[in-house]
Design a protein around this motif. Structure first.
Motif: not given
Length: 64
Positions: A1-9, A14-18, A30-33, A59-61
């Motif tokens: 399973m792909a790691r979920e990342m949050a957009c800093r902007k 998302t699990t995508e690279k963009v 970032t994975p830190d959310w 969305y991340a809080i």
């Protein structure tokens, strides 16, 4: 399973690279959310309005 990342902007998760948000497309992820908000109808959501979210999605809080 792909790691979920949050957009800093825009804080989209998302699990995508963009970031998939059409107006963002940032690659600064970032994975830190913490926390999550699921927006189904951003036009009628007071939370989406408060968080300045224009598109439905997950969305991340807090993003660090």
């Amino acid at each position: 399973m792909a790691r979920e990342m949050a957009c800093r902007k825009c804080k989209r998760v998302t699990t995508e690279k963009v970031c998939p948000v059409e107006t963002c497309k940032s690659s600064d992820l970032t994975p830190d959310w913490n926390g999550v908000v699921l927006v189904v109808n951003p036009a009628d959501s007071k939370i989406a309005d408060t968080l300045n979210i224009k598109q439905k999605g997950k969305y991340a809080i807090k993003v660090t």
